[in-house]
Design a protein around this motif. Structure first.
Motif, PDB file in Angstrom:
ATOM      1  N   UNK A 146       0.850  -1.190   0.000  1.00  0.00           N
ATOM      2  CA  UNK A 146       0.000   0.000   0.000  1.00  0.00           C
ATOM      3  C   UNK A 146       0.883   1.236   0.000  1.00  0.00           C
ATOM      4  N   UNK A 147       0.634   2.134  -0.924  1.00  0.00           N
ATOM      5  CA  UNK A 147       1.355   3.401  -1.001  1.00  0.00           C
ATOM      6  C   UNK A 147       0.337   4.531  -0.963  1.00  0.00           C
ATOM      7  N   UNK A 148       0.617   5.550  -0.176  1.00  0.00           N
ATOM      8  CA  UNK A 148      -0.287   6.690  -0.047  1.00  0.00           C
ATOM      9  C   UNK A 148       0.249   7.873  -0.836  1.00  0.00           C
ATOM     10  N   UNK A 164      -1.708  -1.571  -3.921  1.00  0.00           N
ATOM     11  CA  UNK A 164      -2.709  -0.505  -3.923  1.00  0.00           C
ATOM     12  C   UNK A 164      -2.027   0.837  -3.742  1.00  0.00           C
ATOM     13  N   UNK A 165      -2.444   1.816  -4.541  1.00  0.00           N
ATOM     14  CA  UNK A 165      -2.010   3.202  -4.374  1.00  0.00           C
ATOM     15  C   UNK A 165      -3.239   4.018  -4.008  1.00  0.00           C
ATOM     16  N   UNK A 166      -3.214   4.651  -2.858  1.00  0.00           N
ATOM     17  CA  UNK A 166      -4.320   5.488  -2.391  1.00  0.00           C
ATOM     18  C   UNK A 166      -4.029   6.931  -2.764  1.00  0.00           C
ATOM     19  N   UNK A 167      -4.879   7.525  -3.595  1.00  0.00           N
ATOM     20  CA  UNK A 167      -4.647   8.875  -4.105  1.00  0.00           C
ATOM     21  C   UNK A 167      -5.673   9.832  -3.522  1.00  0.00           C
ATOM     22  N   UNK A 168      -5.200  10.848  -2.817  1.00  0.00           N
ATOM     23  CA  UNK A 168      -6.079  11.861  -2.246  1.00  0.00           C
ATOM     24  C   UNK A 168      -5.518  12.370  -0.931  1.00  0.00           C
ATOM     25  N   UNK A 169      -5.645  13.674  -0.696  1.00  0.00           N
ATOM     26  CA  UNK A 169      -5.111  14.261   0.532  1.00  0.00           C
ATOM     27  C   UNK A 169      -5.752  13.652   1.772  1.00  0.00           C
TER      28      UNK A 169
END
Length: 563
Positions: free
Chosen positions: A78-80, A275-280
């Protein structure tokens, strides 16, 4: 927008007959269900600056030593991508998904039309999309943006000769952009819209797409799912698509994966492994690795999602298997208990403003008048004897809470006895401090109590169990009817995202007395806890009906238990 983007909170509660087809049904057949298969997905978010393992097949350098297009293997599961502003998130996405690229597309921040066109170009070229900070207003322009310099389609400039401070773009964002262009080894930048001067030495800046050759494609990141919160991350999303990642947009307003049935469905259905989570908004998620793993498990409560409160109300039967002396749960066999619980819960459907979920609270360790062989004044049921209730509840779409009355033992040692049951998605834990006694105390002679520090040890252990197995959140219940039962209550840790803590008020007798206890225990309670109310068939005078419970108990309880 697909049907996945509709919020689970707007979906009606399932009809009672549908509860038997709940996602918990699978657990009756599979034990841990899919949670075990997703343990490998639990990982801490690795630093984006760490060295990457890259796939280079078909991406060797050409004779003129131009930079190869190389997509990046994910170092963490998981990458944020959660920087505060969009230009920095665009850079984070580029770092996460590309090791190098000879071409990048750049559009100005704050220009939706230019970004939409740039997104199309980035996806066509299969290269990163980045954002330049919007040009500062020209002197004396009264806030109007400076006019872009005239350009001819297909023309190029050498940005080494440009003054990076001429239009006010030499701020932190432009510095980050320049650093990313250098890291990627970009030879050519395709600009769309007024991006001002780029501080990128030796880079060819092209304003017309026709002059840009399509780079040799890097290995697509088909093993990556990009989850996007909000609709303003055009650049980061375009980069994810350009890299070949699968993209899933969350429903509007949803930032908590556990709260969205659509998000859980999407993550569960995906065959990707990273998974890459995109969003502030994702920057504030305490444990992104667990959040994704729990969503990927696919397990949901009736009505959708994995969050208990405030989305649902629970109605429970309480007691010990095999005896009616400790509560109504033990007055009938397993099958009849599940049916009775369903019927009692159904009596709240018409008066509850939330979907109602049936619950069994099973006393697993029973405080005893005799010390017993181990001297702890507590009789412990085996996990095997409780498992049929858990299986039957799972098949019927019901939740289960394991209740501990430890006597002179401690809560943690008793909780660990039931780790196999607590490893199931539909099983939570309750601590009953009334029966937590000191070394010189005996059940029914003294009312026990517990220090907040011991409660915190148990909650930490339980949260770690949930995280390690990629389970959905668990209900964590603390029983109380006197203030001294939970000592130093204000220091109880309710910060674990894997747990949802509820204080269960167990007062019995006349309604004025019960209401007074309810109000007293609310004062000074830890922030964010849910609340449970107990109706006693024999001891209350009188026992409230479902309509009265919802109307007369204020604030309205999140859990109503019958004993």
């Amino acid at each position: 927008m697909s049907s996945r983007t509709r919020s689970a909170r707007n979906r009606p509660a399932r009809p009672r007959s549908d509860r038997a087809r709940s996602t918990w049904t699978r657990l009756a057949r599979t034990g841990l269900g899919r949670a075990s298969a997703h343990r490998v997905r639990v990982a801490a978010v690795a630093s984006l600056a760490a060295a990457a393992l890259v796939l280079t097949a078909g991406c060797t350098s050409s004779a003129d030593d131009r930079t190869s297009l190389v997509t990046r293997q994910q170092e963490a599961r998981v990458t944020v991508v959660g920087a505060t502003d969009a230009p920095e998130r665009a850079v984070e996405a580029s770092r996460a998904l590309f090791a190098s690229s000879p071409v990048a597309v750049v559009a100005p921040d704050g220009d939706p039309e230019a970004q939409a066109e740039a997104s199309d170009e980035a996806r066509r070229l299969r290269v990163p999309m980045l954002l330049a900070p919007a040009p500062a207003p020209a002197a004396g322009s009264s806030g109007a943006s400076a006019s872009p310099a005239p350009s001819t389609t297909g023309s190029t400039t050498d940005s080494a000769a440009a003054d990076p401070t001429a239009d006010g773009t030499a701020d932190g964002s432009s510095t980050v952009l320049a650093a990313e262009l250098e890291r990627l080894g970009v030879d050519t930048v395709l600009t769309v819209g007024d991006v001002g001067a780029l501080d990128a030495t030796g880079v060819e800046v092209v304003t017309g797409a026709s002059s840009v050759d399509v780079p040799e494609a890097g290995s697509p990141r088909s093993d990556v799912l990009a989850v996007v919160a909000g609709g303003d991350d055009v650049a980061a999303t375009a980069t994810a698509r350009a890299a070949g990642a699968e993209v899933e947009a969350l429903p509007d307003g949803v930032v908590d994966l556990q709260a969205s049935g659509e998000a859980i469905d999407a993550l569960h259905a995906s065959t990707t492994t990273a998974t890459v989570l995109i969003g502030a908004s994702f920057a504030s998620v305490p444990d992104p690795g667990w959040s994704v793993a729990a969503a990927r498990s696919g397990e949901q409560l009736p009505g959708g999602g994995q969050r208990f409160f405030p989305d649902r109300r629970f109605v429970a039967l309480y007691g010990a298997p095999g005896t009616g002396a400790l509560g109504v749960l033990g007055e009938q066999d397993v099958a009849a208990t599940v049916q009775r619980t369903d019927a009692v819960a159904a009596s709240y459907d018409a008066v509850s403003d939330r979907p109602v979920v049936p619950l069994l609270e099973i006393i697993a360790t029973v405080a005893a008048g005799a010390a017993g062989a181990d001297g702890d004044y507590s009789n412990e049921l085996s996990a095997e004897s409780i498992a049929p209730y858990v299986d039957a509840a799972a098949a019927a779409g019901q939740y289960v809470v394991i209740d501990l009355q430890p006597g002179r033992a401690d809560f943690l040692s008793q909780a660990k006895r039931y780790e196999s049951l607590l490893s199931r998605p539909n099983v939570g834990l309750a601590l009953d401090p009334e029966w937590r006694l000191e070394a010189d105390q005996v059940p029914l002679r003294q009312i026990g109590g517990v220090e907040a520090s011991e409660v915190n040890v148990v909650s930490s252990w339980l949260a770690d169990l949930v995280a390690s197995k990629g389970l959905p959140p668990k209900m964590f219940v603390l029983h109380q009817f006197r203030l001294d039962m939970l000592r130093d209550r204000s220091t109880i840790d309710t910060s674990h995202p894997e747990l949802e803590t509820l204080i269960h008020v167990d007062g019995q007798g006349s309604q004025p007395d019960k209401q007074a206890t309810w109000r007293t225990l609310h004062d000074g309670a830890p922030a964010g806890v849910a609340w449970g109310w107990k109706n006693f068939y024999d001891e209350d005078a009188p026992m409230l009906s479902p309509e009265q419970t919802m109307a007369d108990v204020s604030p309205t309880p999140d859990l109503v238990t019958y004993q």
